[in-house]
Every structure is written in C-alpha cells, then in structure tokens.
Design a protein around this motif. Structure first.
Motif, PDB file in Angstrom:
ATOM      1  N   ASP A 197     -24.061  -7.074  -9.242  1.00  0.00           N
ATOM      2  CA  ASP A 197     -23.656  -6.930 -10.639  1.00  0.00           C
ATOM      3  C   ASP A 197     -22.578  -7.975 -10.944  1.00  0.00           C
ATOM      4  OD1 ASP A 197     -23.500  -5.296 -13.212  1.00  0.00           O
ATOM      5  OD2 ASP A 197     -21.409  -5.310 -12.541  1.00  0.00           O
ATOM      6  N   ARG A 198     -22.505  -8.400 -12.204  1.00  0.00           N
ATOM      7  CA  ARG A 198     -21.610  -9.494 -12.573  1.00  0.00           C
ATOM      8  C   ARG A 198     -20.150  -9.181 -12.271  1.00  0.00           C
ATOM      9  NH1 ARG A 198     -24.676 -11.053 -18.218  1.00  0.00           N
ATOM     10  NH2 ARG A 198     -23.827  -9.021 -18.830  1.00  0.00           N
ATOM     11  N   GLU A 199     -19.766  -7.892 -12.399  1.00  0.00           N
ATOM     12  CA  GLU A 199     -18.384  -7.527 -12.078  1.00  0.00           C
ATOM     13  C   GLU A 199     -18.142  -7.580 -10.569  1.00  0.00           C
ATOM     14  OE1 GLU A 199     -15.853  -6.983 -13.950  1.00  0.00           O
ATOM     15  OE2 GLU A 199     -16.672  -6.681 -15.952  1.00  0.00           O
ATOM     16  N   ALA A 200     -19.131  -7.176  -9.781  1.00  0.00           N
ATOM     17  CA  ALA A 200     -18.983  -7.247  -8.327  1.00  0.00           C
ATOM     18  C   ALA A 200     -18.963  -8.693  -7.849  1.00  0.00           C
ATOM     19  CB  ALA A 200     -20.114  -6.489  -7.647  1.00  0.00           C
ATOM     20  N   ALA A 201     -19.668  -9.557  -8.580  1.00  0.00           N
ATOM     21  CA  ALA A 201     -19.764 -10.961  -8.163  1.00  0.00           C
ATOM     22  C   ALA A 201     -18.471 -11.735  -8.367  1.00  0.00           C
ATOM     23  CB  ALA A 201     -20.905 -11.648  -8.915  1.00  0.00           C
ATOM     24  N   VAL A 202     -17.515 -11.193  -9.147  1.00  0.00           N
ATOM     25  CA  VAL A 202     -16.245 -11.899  -9.346  1.00  0.00           C
ATOM     26  C   VAL A 202     -15.110 -11.250  -8.558  1.00  0.00           C
ATOM     27  CG1 VAL A 202     -16.902 -12.785 -11.607  1.00  0.00           C
ATOM     28  CG2 VAL A 202     -15.687 -10.601 -11.452  1.00  0.00           C
ATOM     29  N   LEU A 203     -15.427 -10.316  -7.665  1.00  0.00           N
ATOM     30  CA  LEU A 203     -14.395  -9.693  -6.838  1.00  0.00           C
ATOM     31  C   LEU A 203     -13.977 -10.614  -5.699  1.00  0.00           C
ATOM     32  CD1 LEU A 203     -15.581  -5.983  -6.397  1.00  0.00           C
ATOM     33  CD2 LEU A 203     -13.674  -6.810  -7.790  1.00  0.00           C
ATOM     34  N   ALA A 204     -12.731 -10.474  -5.311  1.00  0.00           N
ATOM     35  CA  ALA A 204     -12.221 -11.149  -4.119  1.00  0.00           C
ATOM     36  C   ALA A 204     -11.486 -10.119  -3.274  1.00  0.00           C
ATOM     37  CB  ALA A 204     -11.282 -12.292  -4.496  1.00  0.00           C
ATOM     38  N   ASP A 205     -11.466 -10.369  -1.964  1.00  0.00           N
ATOM     39  CA  ASP A 205     -10.743  -9.486  -1.036  1.00  0.00           C
ATOM     40  C   ASP A 205     -11.166  -8.020  -1.215  1.00  0.00           C
ATOM     41  OD1 ASP A 205      -9.286 -11.724  -0.133  1.00  0.00           O
ATOM     42  OD2 ASP A 205      -7.821 -11.471  -1.745  1.00  0.00           O
ATOM     43  N   PHE A 206     -12.464  -7.788  -1.273  1.00  0.00           N
ATOM     44  CA  PHE A 206     -12.953  -6.438  -1.530  1.00  0.00           C
ATOM     45  C   PHE A 206     -13.320  -5.721  -0.234  1.00  0.00           C
ATOM     46  CE2 PHE A 206     -16.623  -9.288  -2.196  1.00  0.00           C
ATOM     47  CZ  PHE A 206     -17.580  -8.736  -1.364  1.00  0.00           C
ATOM     48  N   VAL A 207     -13.590  -4.416  -0.380  1.00  0.00           N
ATOM     49  CA  VAL A 207     -13.956  -3.550   0.732  1.00  0.00           C
ATOM     50  C   VAL A 207     -15.438  -3.212   0.617  1.00  0.00           C
ATOM     51  CG1 VAL A 207     -13.607  -1.284   1.792  1.00  0.00           C
ATOM     52  CG2 VAL A 207     -11.647  -2.561   0.893  1.00  0.00           C
TER      53      VAL A 207
END
Length: 572
Positions: A349-359
């Motif tokens: 998803d577009r919001e997940a694709a812009v995450l950094a340092d995620f779990v």
C-alpha cells in the motif's frame, strides 16, 4: 379512518428479537408481522407508508420520462444461463422447479427479463432510447436475514432499466436518473447522500449508491466537507501520501516476540506505535502468490486488492499451510523481508511504501524484525492503493480531511453498458443498417427498505416521527372521554368530517380508552399532527394541537381550524 375499526395491534413492550430501532418500532406500531425468517406481512398502517413511498417514486420516474411495466417474479433458468449468471450469481438466487422439472428462479432482479423483452420488441435506433421501470416484489435468499425489512429475503423494489444507442445517450439518461433520485429522496424528507460505489453482482462500469444517513447503517461512507466528494469506503480512494520516505536511521535487528501474532500485541510488546509496523497478507495472484503489505493500523480493501493487475479480479487468501511454505513461518510472524521474488510478487500500500525503520514479521515463528527499510533490507515494492480509508484521510480530489458516516443504502444506479445486451443478443440497427448491441443502465430503489430507513432517521423515545410525505395519515384525531361527554363525541365527529372533506387523511381514535393510551399510541405510530377534542378545550372554543416533532402543544381555534392547520400541516 376510525381506529375502532382499524387493524392496528400496537405493542407496549419491545420484542426481544428486534435488534434495531426500525424493526422494534415497526413491530410495536403494528406495521408488520413476521411470517418466517426474512418474510413479513405488511399490516394496514405499514402498507399505507409503502404506498406513499411508491407514489413519490412513481411520480418522479414518470416525470423523468420512464414508463412503468410489470414483469413476472418467476423467471426461467434459460435466461440466466444466457447471461452467465445462473451459476455465478450465488446462493441468494432461489432456484425452483416446476411440475415438468424445468428450472426457474424467484427474481432477485430483472436484467435478464427486461433484456429479453426488449430484444423482441426493438429493432431500430428510432425506437431508442427507452427507459422502463417496475415496482414489484423481489426475493433474495439472504444467508442471515435480519433487522426486519431492512435486510429481508422478500422486499418491494423499484427497478428500472434504460436502453440506449450510444454512450452519450446513456450518459444523459444516467444523469436524469441521478437527478430524479435526488428529488425522490428530498421529497420523502430524508437526509441522504449519493456516493460513488462498486457495481457488485449486477455488473457494469459506473455506479452510485444513495444512502440515508443513520448510525445503524451497514455501510460506511467517506465524504469531503469541502468539495463534495463522497464514496462508499469499499471504493473510496486513499490519497497518495505527499511526504517522501524518510532516510533510514536504524540498523536491522531481530527480536523475539513469543505469542505476539497481532499488530496490537506486537506494538505493545515492542513499545512501537502501530503506524510504524506493517502486516503482510498472502493472496493467490494471476501468476503466483502475491504478498500484500499494509501499515499495521490500516485494513486491506479487498476490492482494491482484487483490482490490482497482479491479482486479476479476485482476492483469495492463502491458507496457513501455504503461507508457511512460502514464508517459513505461521501467519502472525510473516513479513516481506527475504521472500523469494521469483515466486512471490510484493505489492505494498502507498502508505506502507513510504515507511522507514518499520517493524515486520521475521518469517520465523515468534520473531519480528525492527529497523526494516525498503531498498536496504528488501527490494522496492510495487506501490498501490490497497487500504480502506479512515476518518481524517485527505480527500483524493482536494486533500481536505474527510469525514466518515454510516448510511443505509436505499438506491443504486449503474451504467451496465453492453453486459447483458451482448450476452442475450439485444441489438438494434443504426441509420446505415449496421447492427449494434444496445447500451443499458439499471436504476434501483429499495421501497420497503426506505420505510425502515426513514424510521432509523426519524424517531425518539416515544416512537416514530414520520416525514410528512410518507406518513400513513396526516392528522391523528383524539376524542377524550367521548363515552362520557356527548358534546365531545359530537365535536370530534364534526372535526373528523371537516378534515376529511378538506382532503386530510385522518386517523380518528374513537376508542373507549384512557387518554394516556391514546396519546401513547399516537406518538408511537408517529402521525405528524395531532388534534385533541376534550371538554376543557371546548369550554374555551379550542382544540389541543401538537406537532409530533414539537415539545409542547398549543391551542387550535375551533372556528378557523382549517386555516390554522394549513399553517402547520400545509395544503393537502
């Protein structure tokens, strides 16, 4: 109508099996009675409301140029086989056999029947466009009928169908129906909203739903208070994030998460907010498994996922055994890191694709990864709109924060195109003698559902508060202790005659009941205007008047009653 002669079996207590307000009040007000699951008999009071709704629908459809027809409820299987829906419509289609062992269905809708009718009658473009409708009983074998007539198996519906020679003509008819629906629901006194919607089992390319706004609604609607954008959350676009992905700031590390198999559990155990986690769902794609990656606080929109080219129209999730074969762990501990990209397509998803340092899950049971970053620890994913919108999301058209409300779907219009005309061979000849499939539109209104939706939106602790356009009667007339007072009896009879002669629909409570029971019944059934004739008022030359929506009553002059009523109830 004299109440002493009217079948109005009101109930003091709320039936235990009635879950929502409209179901409770329709039973208590003597409007309906249950025959079997999802099957209801309409009693006189309830059926009067149905007829009032039908009247408004019929007037507006006729005014918009539609012509009324009536088609059979029982439909031959051959038509459904021609359209391809006999096998794929689902168990809601009640299939029956006649004495000759021929297959039939009880009609849940009439696309096949109307197309068969028109293919036998229309030959030339000169006969188009055509817009036909009916108001008729439908049957859908709901797996769990509930909420009274709100989700019944048998229901009254207005279904309309248009036949056009070209897209421009279809656009004009669709717009005319959109506007007619707006007039219908406005005249019915309902707070409603048209929203963009998916087409579902009916098919087609474009559709709008019309929702009566109510907290009990089964559908959630996203809408923009600024530009007017509105859509069912099943279809509403989640606007692309405007911020770029932050630069990585953490090292990748593995942590033990025993027993943490949900986002909530992982967030609590690692003290990380849900919007810094991702969840990974595995579905069967067109060319192999697809990993769908979403931010932990978001929910997958299965319709959006199914529309992605990697899935090709269907969203079938893999079972736990298959997931473990692909990822090496049970669901709850899986993630996108380390997946074999030759075997699994990753779509984020577009919001997940812009995450950094995620779990995310570590693809080892009871372990997760922290400090995960795209392009460093795993390949850049395909990015797409996969999620359900939520309150506060930016509008996809103007980026104003959106609101979400609940609604009851009472109308749905579709651009069907050539879906049915091609499969059933409904064609016409153009001016040059060339054959073309007719283009179709479909326009439905849930007549009986409107009755329940109106109650959900218009009630109080005492009962129903009908909008005037669909109230079963205009005026409730009550005679207080008429058995003991001849002048009350005579005055009430005179008022009854005067109002009826003036064109008002009057329910005259001429029963020998205590005033409290009379008042309670009047409030329960929700007639908009109440007049009370009693000795005390007659002494002063007045009747007691109270609008159903008013907190207090007022005096209505006995001399000049009609003029007084016209200022409150209007002309009839």
């Amino acid at each position: 109508m004299r109440l002493s002669q009217y079948l109005l079996p009101t109930l003091r207590e709320t039936p235990a099996d009635a879950e929502i307000v409209s179901h409770q009040l329709m039973l208590r007000a003597g409007m309906i009675r249950r025959l079997a699951a999802g099957l209801y008999s309409w009693l006189p009071l309830g059926y009067r409301v149905v007829q009032r709704v039908e009247q408004v629908v019929r007037e507006e459809m006729n005014a918009a140029g539609a012509q009324e027809v009536l088609m059979p409820v029982v439909q031959p299987a051959e038509l459904w086989e021609e359209s391809g829906r006999w096998d794929n419509f689902g168990p809601e289609l009640l299939r029956i056999k006649d004495r000759h062992d021929r297959d039939f269905a009880l009609g849940p809708t009439h696309e096949e029947v109307i197309t068969d009718l028109i293919r036998g009658e229309v030959r030339s473009y000169r006969q188009l466009p055509l817009n036909l409708y009916q108001i008729q009983t439908k049957f859908r074998d709901e797996i769990r009928p509930r909420f009274g007539v709100m989700r019944a198996r048998e229901f009254v519906m207005k279904d309309g169908y248009s036949f056009e020679a070209d897209e421009a003509s279809l656009d004009r008819t669709y717009e005319a129906m959109f506007e007619a629906y707006g007039r219908i629901f406005s005249r019915l006194g309902l707070d409603f909203r048209p929203v963009r919607a998916r087409t579902g089992a009916i098919g087609g390319s474009v559709s709008h739903e019309f929702h009566v706004l109510a907290e009990s609604g089964e559908d959630e609607i996203a809408s923009c208070p600024s530009c007017g954008y509105a859509a069912n959350v099943e279809l509403a676009e989640a606007a692309a994030p405007e911020t770029e992905r932050p630069a990585p700031g953490e090292e990748l590390r593995t942590v033990d998460t025993p027993g943490a198999y949900t986002i909530a559990a992982v967030s609590a155990m690692l003290d990380v907010p849900a919007d810094r986690t991702v969840k990974t769902l595995f579905a069967e794609g067109r060319h192999g498994p697809v990993a769908l990656v979403l931010r932990g606080d978001h929910e997958l929109n299965e319709d959006k996922a199914a529309a992605h080219p990697a899935l090709g129209g269907e969203c079938h999730f893999l079972d736990g055994h298959r997931v473990k074969q692909l990822a090496g762990a049970e669901p709850g501990s899986v993630g996108p890191v380390g997946l074999d990209v030759e075997k699994v397509t990753v779509v984020a998803d577009r919001e997940a694709a812009v995450l950094a340092d995620f779990v995310c899950g570590a693809n080892r049971d009871d372990q997760h990864l922290m400090g995960v970053n795209w392009n460093e620890n795993l390949p850049e994913p395909q990015a797409a709109d996969l999620r359900m919108v939520v309150k506060g999301d930016p509008c996809p058209e103007c980026r104003t924060p959106m609101d979400t409300t609940r609604g009851i779907e009472v109308g749905h219009i579709f651009k069907l195109g050539a879906k049915y005309s091609e499969s059933l061979g409904a064609t016409y000849l153009d001016a040059d003698g060339r054959e073309h499939p007719m283009l179709m539109g479909c326009y439905g209104i849930g007549v009986s559902r409107i009755v329940a939706a109106a109650i959900e939106q218009n009630h109080d602790d005492a009962g129903i508060r009908w909008p005037e356009a669909i109230a079963p009667f205009d005026v409730a007339l009550i005679a207080i202790n008429k058995k003991k007072s001849q002048r009350v009896a005579d005055a009430a009879e005179a008022v009854y005659a005067e109002l009826r002669e003036a064109g008002y629909e009057v329910l005259y409570d001429d029963r020998d009941e205590r005033p409290g029971i009379q008042f309670n019944d009047a409030d329960l059934i929700g007639i908009p205007h109440r007049l009370v004739v009693g000795d005390k008022g007659l002494d002063r030359g007045v009747y007691e008047y109270k609008a159903r929506t008013a907190a207090e009553s007022e005096d209505a002059p006995a001399d000049g009653l009609l003029e007084f009523l016209r200022t409150r109830a209007g002309d009839v």
